[in-house]
Design a protein around this motif. Sequence first.
Motif, PDB file in Angstrom:
ATOM      1  N   GLU A   1      48.234  42.600  47.701  1.00  0.00           N
ATOM      2  CA  GLU A   1      47.239  42.866  46.666  1.00  0.00           C
ATOM      3  C   GLU A   1      47.899  43.398  45.405  1.00  0.00           C
ATOM      4  O   GLU A   1      47.466  43.092  44.279  1.00  0.00           O
ATOM      5  CB  GLU A   1      46.192  43.857  47.185  1.00  0.00           C
ATOM      6  CG  GLU A   1      45.269  43.282  48.246  1.00  0.00           C
ATOM      7  CD  GLU A   1      44.129  44.228  48.589  1.00  0.00           C
ATOM      8  OE1 GLU A   1      43.895  45.166  47.811  1.00  0.00           O
ATOM      9  OE2 GLU A   1      43.486  44.021  49.639  1.00  0.00           O
ATOM     10  N   GLU A   2      48.954  44.186  45.561  1.00  0.00           N
ATOM     11  CA  GLU A   2      49.652  44.709  44.386  1.00  0.00           C
ATOM     12  C   GLU A   2      50.249  43.580  43.552  1.00  0.00           C
ATOM     13  O   GLU A   2      50.178  43.589  42.316  1.00  0.00           O
ATOM     14  CB  GLU A   2      50.765  45.667  44.824  1.00  0.00           C
ATOM     15  CG  GLU A   2      51.526  46.276  43.650  1.00  0.00           C
ATOM     16  CD  GLU A   2      52.666  47.180  44.089  1.00  0.00           C
ATOM     17  OE1 GLU A   2      53.351  47.721  43.203  1.00  0.00           O
ATOM     18  OE2 GLU A   2      52.867  47.334  45.312  1.00  0.00           O
TER      19      GLU A   2
ATOM     20  N   ILE B   1      49.170  40.485  43.416  1.00  0.00           N
ATOM     21  CA  ILE B   1      48.070  39.778  42.761  1.00  0.00           C
ATOM     22  C   ILE B   1      47.638  40.528  41.501  1.00  0.00           C
ATOM     23  O   ILE B   1      47.401  39.918  40.446  1.00  0.00           O
ATOM     24  CB  ILE B   1      46.902  39.600  43.741  1.00  0.00           C
ATOM     25  CG1 ILE B   1      47.298  38.644  44.883  1.00  0.00           C
ATOM     26  CG2 ILE B   1      45.663  39.065  43.017  1.00  0.00           C
ATOM     27  CD1 ILE B   1      46.283  38.556  46.000  1.00  0.00           C
ATOM     28  N   GLY B   2      47.543  41.849  41.591  1.00  0.00           N
ATOM     29  CA  GLY B   2      47.187  42.636  40.421  1.00  0.00           C
ATOM     30  C   GLY B   2      48.202  42.507  39.302  1.00  0.00           C
ATOM     31  O   GLY B   2      47.842  42.421  38.118  1.00  0.00           O
TER      32      GLY B   2
ATOM     33  N   ALA C   1      47.719  39.255  37.429  1.00  0.00           N
ATOM     34  CA  ALA C   1      46.621  39.319  36.462  1.00  0.00           C
ATOM     35  C   ALA C   1      47.066  40.024  35.187  1.00  0.00           C
ATOM     36  O   ALA C   1      46.773  39.561  34.066  1.00  0.00           O
ATOM     37  CB  ALA C   1      45.419  40.025  37.082  1.00  0.00           C
ATOM     38  N   ARG C   2      47.786  41.128  35.341  1.00  0.00           N
ATOM     39  CA  ARG C   2      48.212  41.895  34.158  1.00  0.00           C
ATOM     40  C   ARG C   2      49.209  41.121  33.302  1.00  0.00           C
ATOM     41  O   ARG C   2      49.204  41.226  32.076  1.00  0.00           O
ATOM     42  CB  ARG C   2      48.826  43.234  34.587  1.00  0.00           C
ATOM     43  CG  ARG C   2      47.824  44.216  35.179  1.00  0.00           C
ATOM     44  CD  ARG C   2      48.405  45.606  35.289  1.00  0.00           C
ATOM     45  NE  ARG C   2      49.559  45.678  36.175  1.00  0.00           N
ATOM     46  CZ  ARG C   2      49.492  45.845  37.492  1.00  0.00           C
ATOM     47  NH1 ARG C   2      48.303  45.943  38.077  1.00  0.00           N
ATOM     48  NH2 ARG C   2      50.589  45.927  38.225  1.00  0.00           N
TER      49      ARG C   2
ATOM     50  N   GLN D   1      40.930  36.976  46.763  1.00  0.00           N
ATOM     51  CA  GLN D   1      41.546  38.093  46.062  1.00  0.00           C
ATOM     52  C   GLN D   1      42.124  37.658  44.717  1.00  0.00           C
ATOM     53  O   GLN D   1      42.046  38.397  43.728  1.00  0.00           O
ATOM     54  CB  GLN D   1      42.657  38.707  46.923  1.00  0.00           C
ATOM     55  CG  GLN D   1      42.163  39.379  48.189  1.00  0.00           C
ATOM     56  CD  GLN D   1      42.256  38.455  49.390  1.00  0.00           C
ATOM     57  OE1 GLN D   1      41.837  37.298  49.328  1.00  0.00           O
ATOM     58  NE2 GLN D   1      42.813  38.972  50.482  1.00  0.00           N
TER      59      GLN D   1
ATOM     60  N   ASP E   1      39.089  37.209  42.413  1.00  0.00           N
ATOM     61  CA  ASP E   1      38.475  38.489  42.069  1.00  0.00           C
ATOM     62  C   ASP E   1      39.331  39.290  41.089  1.00  0.00           C
ATOM     63  O   ASP E   1      38.806  40.069  40.288  1.00  0.00           O
ATOM     64  CB  ASP E   1      38.234  39.317  43.336  1.00  0.00           C
ATOM     65  CG  ASP E   1      37.116  38.746  44.208  1.00  0.00           C
ATOM     66  OD1 ASP E   1      36.381  37.860  43.722  1.00  0.00           O
ATOM     67  OD2 ASP E   1      36.997  39.184  45.365  1.00  0.00           O
ATOM     68  N   ALA E   2      40.643  39.111  41.152  1.00  0.00           N
ATOM     69  CA  ALA E   2      41.534  39.851  40.258  1.00  0.00           C
ATOM     70  C   ALA E   2      41.586  39.245  38.860  1.00  0.00           C
ATOM     71  O   ALA E   2      42.171  39.833  37.956  1.00  0.00           O
ATOM     72  CB  ALA E   2      42.945  39.892  40.846  1.00  0.00           C
TER      73      ALA E   2
END
Length: 546
Positions: free
Chosen positions: A386-387, A389-390, A393-394, A431, A434-435
């Motif tokens: 998940e990290e 994926i975040g 996005a950034r 995920q 959603d991100a």
Amino acid sequence: MVTTIYRNATIFTADDAGSAGAQAEAFTVSAGRFTHVGPLDQVRADVAAEGGEVTEVDLGGRFVGPGIIDSHTHLTTFGEAVGKVQLRDCRTLEEIRQRLLAAHRADPGAPRILGASWLFDAVGGEHPTAAMLDEALPDVPVYLDANDLHSVWVNTAALEEMGIDAHSQDPVGGRIARDAEGRATGMLYETAGRQYARNFLESLSTPEDQVRFLELAFEAYLESGVTTVTDMAMNQADVAAIRALIARDGGLPFPVTAHMIIEPGADTVADLAGIEEIVALQQEIAVGPEAEWFRIAGVKFIMDGVIDACTATMRVPYADGTNCDPIWSAERLRPVAQAADEAGLQIAMHAIGDRTSEIALDLLEDCARRRHPRRHRVEHLETVTEETIGRMARLGVTASMQPVHCDPAIMDNWKSVLGDHRSEEGFPWKQVRDAGVALTLGTDAPTAPHEALPNLYIALTGGSAMSPELPPYHPERAFTPEEALTALTAGGAWAGEMERLRGRIRPGLEANFLVLDADPRQEAPEVLLSTQVRSTYVRGVQRHRR
């Protein structure tokens, strides 16, 4: 100039909901581009006000959408695979042997047997060996591409004709499987498969063969509603074939965007020279006659292998306690990625293992700090935290994923080699969505079936297109029809940096579209497995008709 009005259709434009195109009843095509999209009466009035010749086409109430953009494929390899012995549906070693024997009996004079798409599951718990193939064909060289194209299984005759023996060196990022005495046992993993088997076979093919492979791939894709592709590992021979086809025909059946493959060379100096060669070729094509149909967008780095062969780099070892180093270490790749970024090349990184995607994001974040905004991308992302994926996005990194890679019919070995909770956490489409990560869907043909509609079915259900009776793999991750269709069209245009040309039914864009008998937004997903593409249009020209 003739303007054609297409009407009486259920039109999905892939434009944002609420826009004028979203309520389209008709659209027009002129000079290869969409010129009007909207309510039929308004379209007719606008066309009449412009004057000129007008024709109308009644589409019989069928579904119309933008042409599919396969954002990750391998055109020449796919076309070549069409002519190989197909092994994806073989469930046992004996089935594979019988399939190969049948091919030999059908053409006993063939100098070698080439097969494609075998699954590790078919060999059971054993490692594939040359001896297994020798039992069926001891005298004819046999070369079998794994389903994921990351391994090649060969028999003893093939090892001998390639000159592989106990003294043959493992290339950087690859491995020749060996016994306790150091003798090759028949499996060529990762770069060993490419640099030994595929380079050897390519040396035997002619430029005419390469063009024929392309023709087969284009034909198959048009039948599937595909109107643009991004080739994700082109080499010099592939480029020569593309250019030869354009020179012969004046164009291609549809536009192609390419990422050139680069593997670790003798040292970093050689790697950087490879980047310079790609930039020079990119610039040469951009100002030449091929530019209308063919574009080199960037470079492809294969950073690790695949989970099925335990060659993807994981944060935690596989169930058998093994792990694998990346093909490109961060230290080795950093200067090469920076050079590609500074040269304006789009970077695409093959990253399947969760550790590999972390390394990929580290490198892309380093590129971002150098203030060269690029639309870089990571391919596959079968296991990812998940990290990570975040961070994608950034950083604005695109996720390029392939639903057909998690068809439940081919997942048993994938899950078993992971062996723990990770086997139920793969392919995290939800995920990613959603991100807010930009997302595109492709097939990675020929590592998986190339057809667009079965790929769409898996995206909508998590189920199996090969064996629909199987339970789905985590259907809660599934896409809505609108999400999946957009990722297959506009998403591919965004990922390939071509959204100003194609990917939507919108005035000013190339008139690339498909016509189906079934509406994926209304019909049960199972209908897609028997639905065929009725017609495919590229720049307003019907290139396929059922």
